[in-house]
Design an enzyme around this catalytic site. Structure first.
Site, PDB file in Angstrom:
ATOM      1  N   THR A 261      42.473 -48.208  48.186  1.00 31.92           N
ATOM      2  CA  THR A 261      41.198 -48.694  49.099  1.00 31.92           C
ATOM      3  C   THR A 261      41.574 -49.976  49.781  1.00 31.92           C
ATOM      4  O   THR A 261      41.021 -50.033  51.014  1.00 31.92           O
ATOM      5  CB  THR A 261      39.900 -49.137  48.340  1.00 31.92           C
ATOM      6  N   ASP A 262      42.654 -50.817  49.282  1.00 35.00           N
ATOM      7  CA  ASP A 262      43.052 -52.030  49.801  1.00 35.00           C
ATOM      8  C   ASP A 262      43.961 -51.744  51.232  1.00 35.00           C
ATOM      9  O   ASP A 262      43.479 -52.216  52.079  1.00 35.00           O
ATOM     10  CB  ASP A 262      43.653 -52.810  48.702  1.00 35.00           C
TER      11      ASP A 262
END
Length: 703
Positions: free
Chosen positions: A393-394
């Site tokens: 997700t980062d």
């Protein structure tokens, strides 16, 4: 990768007579232009950026031990690798896990064994000093489990004195406690092959011993039976007794399942997870299960490691070191967003090349994350060249933030990629409102209590830096009022420290977390005058160094007195500035002094020196020096500063293809991160390893 040994360049002249005396905006614009030019020059012709990812010598020591175990050690590898290991030893005889850090017992022990393997005399002064340090710290008996596993492979430690890892773990359903999906993805891909290795208990003796590293001390007493750790220690005793029984049909089935699971996650570059631990342990597990060195999976895995090798010519001769991971997707996302914030045109050729490359890297296949989110459509990005089962997700949030600003000739393609990524990232929100990096709701405490887990984070709970980046992504996309974003904002506010900072999971440390959280909260609608933002500003002002910069020593993960304290570094100074700028502190003395520090410490070639590690793999245990951080984050901070100030500079450079320092049209972007983790892809080695040779070569040669 081959690099040339150079010394540090001289600094550029100061931008002002003294920090805080006022910033020369023309000097800031010139510094930004020079930095942008330096960043442009490091872009690969295919569109990506990749800085070296430096860690510590355990990577090189374990690489030599792996090659010895597999019977493939050669002088061409051993000699320059040993030279590198020696070059990293400090005057006190120790090796550390980060620059200027304290000596580390396990790292020093592994380096000592690797140098013995390379032929170093144990009576030599550098070897005696290392052995004395190890013994003074409790001896090899006090080393971490991973170190003792490597020793057990060669008969230098007993398998009986290691925690038991039953392969039957692979058979536990995903709802059962301690199933493999309760572990973080990096730990999961390490534990599964280690269950095979620990069950088979191989021993390939070396022609030397390690008595020099022993103290003869016995094991530590068990913890109280009333604690989880104490319970698991006693369960471990039972498992050791079970392991001595003849292998039954269940255990044989589990071993086969583990091998199948490993093979299904081998990546296109031959590796596992894009990181060293699962890669080397998977090779060991397959080899011990009877896979020959000529088997396609083994051959690809061994050859793939060469793509992580850095060779450098030094005055003492060639050195060879191994990157623990590579970060091209992450680096490219950061570089693209930084250029845009520095005023580079949204349709600049460098930006478009990066965009096209990133679009080609989006992952549309499934992965282990689907265990917790089975109905979610894929659409994220991974950190590495090849790590398709573990998008994170980062990376995805930072890429969306960058792509959202690009003026591409095919806007529909970009829009579709952004929307798909945003749906995936939003769907990965954990139940508490935050986001972890690779999995949703990866919050079990049970794996952390096992006797095996004495090194590194083994789960992936939500963190402030990752949650902040996703919140900022949603705000940039105009979704700041949606429920998912508001829950993320609430998570951040709930996890602000009492001193006003935020903990940094993937970067060092509270400066990193704060530098991520403040821009995200402001982008999501928080007033720069709000209580939370003012508390963060006060904390940053209090932690600013006398020279005007910011730094935080990695000891802050274990020793609270180091929180927000350390020698000033370019990346950490930029993170602090990004937070202050988001809080509308453009003209404050702290901001002015921070900007002046960046300008004053810039090299003539446009870059900065940064020996200190500012990236985090496992808090308290494993750290990273991302070589691109020292350039990309100062570009970002200087660009944002000039975005407000540059109208007052009549001779400011324009957003041209050479270098720029003018205002950007984009909304706020995220600020940073550090990490390297992942896994392969279910679906088998075959399809991944028979893709076009040209494509695979391009990825492996990405270094």
């Amino acid at each position: 990768m081959t690099v040339t040994h150079t010394g540090k360049a001289a600094r550029r002249p100061a931008a002002a007579e003294s920090p805080g005396a006022g910033v020369d905006l023309a000097a800031v614009a010139a510094a930004t232009a020079a930095a942008v030019g330096s960043l442009r020059s490091s872009q690969h012709e295919q569109g990506w950026w990749k800085g070296e990812l430096a860690t510590n010598v355990t990577m090189d020591a374990e690489d030599l031990l792996l090659r010895e175990f597999l019977g493939i050690a050669t002088p061409e590898v051993t000699v320059p690798a040993a030279r590198w290991i020696r070059s990293q030893q400090r005057a006190d005889g120790t090796w550390a896990t980060f620059h200027d850090g304290p000596g580390d017992l396990s790292t020093t022990a592994e380096a000592w064994v690797a140098l013995r393997l390379a032929g170093d005399d144990p009576a030599a002064p550098h070897m005696r000093a290392a052995a004395e340090f190890v013994r003074a710290g409790g001896g090899i008996e006090a080393s971490r489990v991973f170190t003792r596993i490597w020793l057990a492979l060669f008969g230098l430690w007993s398998w009986d004195d290691l925690p038991n890892l039953p392969p039957e773990l692979i058979l536990f359903p995903s709802w059962f406690p301690l199933n493999i999906y309760d572990w973080g993805c990096w730990a999961r891909q390490t534990v599964v092959p280690l269950t095979v290795v620990a069950t088979l208990r191989p021993c390939r003796p070396l022609p030397f011993g390690i008595d020099e590293l022993r103290t003869g001390s016995g094991p530590e007493p068990h913890a109280s039976i009333t604690t989880l750790a104490g319970v698991f220690q006693r369960v471990d005793t039972v498992l050791h007794a079970y392991a001595k029984l003849p292998r039954n049909v269940v255990r044989e089935h589990a071993m086969r399942r583990a091998a199948e699971w490993i093979l299904a996650r081998q990546e296109a570059d031959g590796g596992w997870g894009g990181i060293q631990p699962p890669w080397v342990y998977s090779l060991l597990a397959l080899h011990l299960q009877g896979y020959s060195l000529d088997h396609p999976a083994m051959r690809a895995g061994i050859e793939g490691l060469d793509g992580f090798v850095v060779r450098e010519q030094t005055p003492d001769g060639e050195v060879r070191r191994l990157e623990a991971c590579q970060s091209p997707v992450w680096d490219t996302a950061l570089a693209t967003a930084a250029l845009l914030d520095a005023g580079v045109a949204r349709d600049d050729p460098a930006v478009l090349r990066a965009t096209d490359w990133l679009l080609g890297e989006q992952i549309t296949a499934g992965g282990d994350w689907q265990v917790r989110r089975p109905g979610l459509e894929p659409g994220g990005w991974a950190f590495e060249f090849a790590n398709d089962v573990y998008p994170d997700t980062d990376d995805t949030a930072e890429i969306v933030i960058a792509l959202h600003q690009v003026s591409h000739p095919d806007p529909d393609r970009v829009h579709a990629a952004v929307q798909r990524a945003a749906r995936w990232t939003t769907g990965m929100q954990s139940a508490d409102g935050g986001w972890g990096a690779f999995d949703a709701d990866n919050t079990s405490v049970l794996p952390t209590k096992l006797p095996f887990c004495d090194f590194g984070a083994v789960t992936d709970p939500p963190s402030a830096d990752v949650t902040a980046h996703v919140v900022e992504m949603l705000a940039v996309l105009g979704r700041g009022r949606e429920r998912e974003c508001r829950r993320g904002v609430r998570w951040l506010l709930d996890h602000q420290e009492a001193d006003g900072s935020w903990f940094g999971r993937w970067g060092a440390n509270h400066i990193y977390g704060t530098g991520a959280a403040v821009p995200a909260l402001v982008a999501a609608g928080a007033s720069p005058r709000s209580t939370a933002i003012r508390a963060a500003v006060r904390w940053l002002e209090d932690r600013q160094n006398p020279d005007g910069g910011w730094g935080e020593d990695l000891r802050s993960y274990r020793e609270p007195e180091w929180i927000g304290r350390g020698e000033s570094t370019p990346s950490q100074t930029a993170w602090a500035l990004l937070a202050l700028l988001a809080a509308e502190e453009h003209d404050s003395p702290a901001t002015q002094r921070g900007i002046a520090w960046l300008v004053d410490t810039q090299r003539p070639d446009g870059g900065w020196d940064e020996d200190h590690f500012t990236g985090t793999g496992f808090p308290g245990d494993f750290y990273i020096n991302y070589h691109l951080y020292r350039l990309v984050f100062p570009v970002w901070a200087l660009g944002r500063y000039l975005r407000r100030q540059v109208p007052a500079v009549p001779d400011a450079p324009t957003a041209s293809a050479s270098a720029t320092a003018t205002a950007s049209n984009g909304n706020g972007h995220s600020t940073h991160r550090s990490r390297g983790n992942g896994a392969g892809t279910p679906g088998g080695t075959g399809a991944r390893l028979t893709s076009s040779p040209g494509a695979d070569t391009a990825r492996r040669d990405g270094s």
